[in-house]
Design a protein around this motif. Structure first.
Motif, mmCIF file in Angstrom:
data_model
loop_
_atom_site.group_PDB
_atom_site.id
_atom_site.type_symbol
_atom_site.label_atom_id
_atom_site.label_comp_id
_atom_site.label_asym_id
_atom_site.label_seq_id
_atom_site.Cartn_x
_atom_site.Cartn_y
_atom_site.Cartn_z
ATOM 1 N N PHE A 174 -2.014 2.303 -2.276
ATOM 2 C CA PHE A 174 -2.582 1.582 -1.355
ATOM 3 C C PHE A 174 -1.995 0.790 -0.693
ATOM 4 N N ARG A 175 -0.832 0.135 -0.507
ATOM 5 C CA ARG A 175 -0.034 -0.570 0.414
ATOM 6 C C ARG A 175 -0.304 0.683 1.506
ATOM 7 N N ARG A 176 0.711 1.379 0.916
ATOM 8 C CA ARG A 176 0.826 2.803 1.952
ATOM 9 C C ARG A 176 -0.737 2.810 3.260
ATOM 10 N N LEU A 217 -0.987 -7.341 4.451
ATOM 11 C CA LEU A 217 -0.868 -6.472 3.516
ATOM 12 C C LEU A 217 0.308 -6.145 3.201
ATOM 13 N N ASN A 218 1.524 -6.285 3.025
ATOM 14 C CA ASN A 218 3.495 -5.609 2.809
ATOM 15 C C ASN A 218 3.485 -6.950 1.758
ATOM 16 N N THR A 219 2.791 -8.450 1.910
ATOM 17 C CA THR A 219 2.852 -9.519 1.402
ATOM 18 C C THR A 219 1.972 -9.492 -0.063
ATOM 19 N N ALA A 220 0.439 -9.224 0.440
ATOM 20 C CA ALA A 220 0.235 -8.943 -0.837
ATOM 21 C C ALA A 220 0.191 -7.591 -1.846
ATOM 22 N N PHE A 221 0.385 -6.892 -1.237
ATOM 23 C CA PHE A 221 0.323 -5.493 -1.871
ATOM 24 C C PHE A 221 1.955 -5.577 -3.020
ATOM 25 N N GLY A 222 2.435 -6.421 -2.193
ATOM 26 C CA GLY A 222 3.737 -6.781 -3.022
ATOM 27 C C GLY A 222 4.164 -7.332 -3.822
ATOM 28 N N ALA A 223 3.124 -8.772 -3.976
ATOM 29 C CA ALA A 223 3.110 -9.309 -5.255
ATOM 30 C C ALA A 223 1.667 -8.799 -5.715
ATOM 31 N N LEU A 224 1.246 -8.459 -5.522
ATOM 32 C CA LEU A 224 0.441 -7.341 -6.297
ATOM 33 C C LEU A 224 1.127 -6.483 -7.320
ATOM 34 N N ALA A 225 2.156 -5.777 -6.895
ATOM 35 C CA ALA A 225 3.088 -4.728 -7.246
ATOM 36 C C ALA A 225 3.869 -5.526 -8.257
ATOM 37 N N ALA A 229 -14.733 4.774 2.594
ATOM 38 C CA ALA A 229 -13.875 4.055 2.212
ATOM 39 C C ALA A 229 -14.368 4.469 0.888
ATOM 40 N N VAL A 230 -14.913 4.445 0.435
ATOM 41 C CA VAL A 230 -15.331 4.716 -1.389
ATOM 42 C C VAL A 230 -13.907 6.088 -1.317
ATOM 43 N N GLY A 231 -14.583 7.147 -1.151
ATOM 44 C CA GLY A 231 -13.256 8.290 -0.567
ATOM 45 C C GLY A 231 -12.149 8.485 -0.422
ATOM 46 N N ILE A 232 -11.647 7.525 0.727
ATOM 47 C CA ILE A 232 -10.894 7.382 1.151
ATOM 48 C C ILE A 232 -9.789 6.193 -0.600
ATOM 49 N N ALA A 233 -10.346 5.929 -1.114
ATOM 50 C CA ALA A 233 -9.575 4.823 -2.292
ATOM 51 C C ALA A 233 -9.852 5.749 -3.097
ATOM 52 N N ARG A 234 -10.775 6.069 -3.537
ATOM 53 C CA ARG A 234 -9.902 7.037 -4.911
ATOM 54 C C ARG A 234 -9.492 8.222 -4.621
ATOM 55 N N ALA A 235 -10.045 8.994 -3.203
ATOM 56 C CA ALA A 235 -8.111 9.710 -2.932
ATOM 57 C C ALA A 235 -6.696 9.077 -2.772
ATOM 58 N N THR A 236 -6.768 8.354 -2.359
ATOM 59 C CA THR A 236 -5.846 7.456 -2.677
ATOM 60 C C THR A 236 -4.876 6.826 -3.777
ATOM 61 N N ILE A 237 -5.650 6.811 -4.927
ATOM 62 C CA ILE A 237 -5.359 7.187 -6.004
ATOM 63 C C ILE A 237 -4.583 8.292 -6.515
#
Length: 200
Positions: free
Chosen positions: A87-89, A189-197, A66-74
């Motif tokens: 992160f949403r994607r 997920l779409n709702t949460a990250f949409g609000a965060l964006a 999970a750490v590796g995926i999160a870092r790679a996402t950024i």
């Protein structure tokens, strides 16, 4: 027995985790010792602890992924794509493939029940939330394309995903239809990250 030629590497680690998970699911996390895991895996306790810092990590062996995926996402997001959108994607992609980290894998329910039934494992997951939050903040801090508050963004991203993941796990443990759970998971997920964006 672990396969020869692995030299104590990833195959051995995966073998130990697989054996441990089977024992934990069958008997409960608290009723299985590391010595029993080592014996069942055909390795020594020293070998087990060379791959896993603590007993809890035997059951939650996907956390480093999970750490590796999160870092790679950024780090690997396309130019013009914001961190929250990345992160949403990523989380939607994990859900679509029913990745174990999504909480939607077909085989994941027995382990989820084992984790939910162990205070030690629940505590380890809560501790991990802070760890991955720090990892995300660190990656954001070093990202030249991100100009916001790294710590705040990391905290909100982790909190958003945790909220969705916990609700999804509760529904799965309640016996809800997996297809319906997966659809609700993606919608939230779409709702949460949409609000965060919008917020960030």
């Amino acid at each position: 027995m672990a396969k020869r030629g692995d030299r104590g590497g990833s195959k051995t680690r995966a073998h130990i985790a697989e054996v441990a998970t089977g024992l934990f699911v069958e008997r409960g996390f608290d009723d299985v010792t590391v010595a029993e895991v080592a014996a069942a895996a055909g390795v020594s306790k020293v070998t087990v602890f060379s791959h896993f810092e603590r007993k809890e990590d035997l059951a939650l062996d996907r956390l480093p992924d999970a750490v590796g995926i999160a870092r790679a996402t950024i780090r690997d997001r396309p130019d013009g794509v914001g961190v929250v959108e990345a992160f949403r994607r990523m989380t939607l992609a994990l859900a679509e493939e029913r990745h174990p980290l999504s909480g939607l894998s077909e085989a994941g329910e027995p382990l989820a029940r084992t984790v939910a039934g162990s205070r030690a494992l629940v505590s380890r997951l809560r501790e991990f939330e802070h760890e991955i939050e720090a990892e995300v903040a660190d990656e954001l801090e070093s990202d030249t394309r991100f100009s916001g508050d790294s710590e705040l963004a990391a905290a909100l991203i982790v909190a958003a995903y945790r909220t969705v993941a916990v609700a999804t796990t509760r529904r799965r443990l309640a016996g809800d239809d997996l297809t319906e759970v997966a659809a609700a998971h993606c919608e939230r997920l779409n709702t949460a990250f949409g609000a965060l964006a919008k917020a960030l």
